[in-house]
Design an enzyme around this catalytic site. Structure first.
Site, PDB file in Angstrom:
ATOM      1  N   CYS A   3       0.852  -1.190   0.000  1.00 55.05           N
ATOM      2  CA  CYS A   3       0.000   0.000   0.000  1.00 55.05           C
ATOM      3  C   CYS A   3       0.885   1.235   0.000  1.00 55.05           C
ATOM      4  CB  CYS A   3      -0.920   0.005   1.212  1.00 55.05           C
ATOM      5  SG  CYS A   3      -1.918   1.509   1.355  1.00 55.05           S
ATOM      6  N   CYS A  11      -1.505   6.762   5.948  1.00 50.98           N
ATOM      7  CA  CYS A  11      -2.683   6.027   6.414  1.00 50.98           C
ATOM      8  C   CYS A  11      -2.230   4.820   7.227  1.00 50.98           C
ATOM      9  CB  CYS A  11      -3.550   5.570   5.238  1.00 50.98           C
ATOM     10  SG  CYS A  11      -5.014   4.617   5.738  1.00 50.98           S
ATOM     11  N   CYS A  87      -6.676   2.720  -2.544  1.00 52.34           N
ATOM     12  CA  CYS A  87      -6.605   1.760  -1.437  1.00 52.34           C
ATOM     13  C   CYS A  87      -6.764   0.336  -1.956  1.00 52.34           C
ATOM     14  CB  CYS A  87      -7.694   2.070  -0.413  1.00 52.34           C
ATOM     15  SG  CYS A  87      -7.821   0.841   0.919  1.00 52.34           S
ATOM     16  N   GLN A 212     -22.427  -6.666   6.150  1.00 51.48           N
ATOM     17  CA  GLN A 212     -21.004  -6.952   6.317  1.00 51.48           C
ATOM     18  C   GLN A 212     -20.189  -6.410   5.145  1.00 51.48           C
ATOM     19  OE1 GLN A 212     -19.656  -8.024   8.937  1.00 51.48           O
ATOM     20  NE2 GLN A 212     -20.974  -9.442  10.043  1.00 51.48           N
ATOM     21  N   GLU A 262     -35.033  -6.578  14.933  1.00 50.27           N
ATOM     22  CA  GLU A 262     -34.016  -5.576  14.590  1.00 50.27           C
ATOM     23  C   GLU A 262     -34.639  -4.195  14.750  1.00 50.27           C
ATOM     24  OE1 GLU A 262     -31.156  -3.177  13.360  1.00 50.27           O
ATOM     25  OE2 GLU A 262     -30.734  -5.326  13.532  1.00 50.27           O
ATOM     26  N   CYS A 334     -18.447  -9.122  16.887  1.00 48.26           N
ATOM     27  CA  CYS A 334     -17.330  -8.396  16.274  1.00 48.26           C
ATOM     28  C   CYS A 334     -16.399  -7.836  17.344  1.00 48.26           C
ATOM     29  CB  CYS A 334     -17.845  -7.283  15.365  1.00 48.26           C
ATOM     30  SG  CYS A 334     -18.853  -6.050  16.214  1.00 48.26           S
TER      31      CYS A 334
END
Length: 377
Positions: A3, A11, A87, A212, A262, A334
């Protein structure tokens, strides 16, 4: 993965980029094992790896620079912009979109928002791609409606350049804070959802509904949940924090009674559409708070699936599940630290299976799927 921005020190979002990928995976597995070291785990499954580059289906680009020369990427601590259009986490298909947007911004007169001066209109560009058909959703996050008419007038040019932009909308975010989006969404196209498909299950993506960002790993995660649930032979389950229904719809069978909960009404609309397409007549989805729903129902399902935000399900819902005592809890997280805190509160459950999913390569973050079994089950 190489990168340019990381090598130049501009970054550091991928904090682990200098670490070989095989070691990244080992380090994450060690971290998870250490967190669960105080618990007996009946079965550890091997970690699910990710592609090392071009794995993302979404870009969240801060717009900075000037209207004539916009930068799409991120802001450094000193307020200067870094362009991240190159990116390597993004698929090649994003490059042509970013290039066209850099020409469109001056055409539409969309002045980038300056955090330092609190002036300007265009804050973010949010781009999502469907792997099913290559269609894309583009969202302009604006400070106000001041430039909305100009954007509408210039939009035909952008649509001619990028026919893959099936869904285009404007989100109004008036607050001078690092908040990605506001409540109000204004659609500029008749189509309002992207179609996606994981493992033969139709899914739909709307603005402001969670989906996701690593579709290949998400597909593996949903398939693993399906396999574990089907092996248990359950006929009734709840899917709390269900989003657009990815987990529940993978686990559901024509004979199963599934209730998905939800808070986002838009996500629930997507889940219902998927269930109807699959012909699942015993599946229902409702836009409610997951904790409030659980507390208001006395019936006990055989399995409760939870996929909470990073904070976990919390003490109140854990206490309720202890009292409700479903035979099985399937926990997708997560944030393994908050998951372990919740597991410690679920004192009547033992850990049957654990598997790590590398949803976020080159960072310390990962997803984990854990099957909990009530000790008396």
């Amino acid at each position: 993965m190489h990168c340019v921005q990381y090598q130049a020190g501009r970054c550091h979002s991928c904090q682990w980029l200098s670490i070989p990928y095989s070691r990244q995976l080992e380090d994450k597995q060690r971290h998870l094992s250490a967190l669960l070291s105080g618990h007996s785990v009946a079965q550890w499954l091997s970690a699910q790896p990710s592609a090392e580059l071009a794995m993302r289906n979404k870009a969240k680009m801060v717009v900075s620079g000037s209207v004539e020369r916009p930068l799409l990427g991120m802001l450094q601590r000193d307020g200067s912009g870094v362009d991240l259009c190159d990116c390597p986490l993004y698929p090649d298909s994003f490059a042509v979109v970013f290039a066209a947007l850099k020409s469109f911004i001056p055409r539409a007169g969309l002045t980038p928002y300056s955090v330092a001066r609190r002036r300007g209109e265009l804050k973010y560009l949010l781009l999502t791609e469907s792997r099913l058909n290559g269609e894309m959703m583009l969202r302009f996050v604006l400070r106000s409606e001041t430039k909305l008419a100009q954007l509408r007038q210039a939009l035909p040019w952008l649509q001619a350049q990028l026919p893959q932009l099936a869904v285009i909308s404007v989100n109004i975010q008036p607050v001078h804070m690092a908040i990605l989006e506001g409540e109000r969404e204004i659609f500029l196209t008749s189509q309002q959802v992207l179609s996606e498909s994981f493992n033969g299950v139709p899914l739909y993506i709307r603005p402001q509904s969670f989906f996701q960002t690593n579709p290949a790993v998400a597909q593996a995660l949903y398939a693993q949940a399906r396999d574990w649930v089907q092996a248990l032979g359950v006929t009734e389950m709840w899917d709390l924090f269900c989003g657009v229904g990815g987990f529940g719809l993978h686990c559901a069978t024509p004979e199963m009674t599934l209730t998905g909960i939800e808070i986002s009404a838009g996500a629930i609309a997507c889940a219902r559409r998927s269930a109807a397409q699959l012909g699942l007549t015993k599946v229902s989805f409702a836009a409610l708070d997951s904790g409030a729903f659980a507390d208001a129902h006395s019936a006990v399902p055989q399995l409760v699936l939870v996929n909470p935000p990073r904070r976990g399900i919390g003490a109140a819902l854990c206490d309720y599940m202890n009292r409700m005592a479903p035979p099985y809890i399937l926990y997708s997280s997560c944030n393994a630290q908050s998951m372990v805190q919740d597991i410690e509160r679920l004192a009547d459950y033992r850990i049957e299976k654990v598997r790590l999913f590398d949803m976020f390569p080159h960072t310390a973050h990962y997803e984990v799927l854990t099957l909990l079994v009530r000790a008396s089950a």
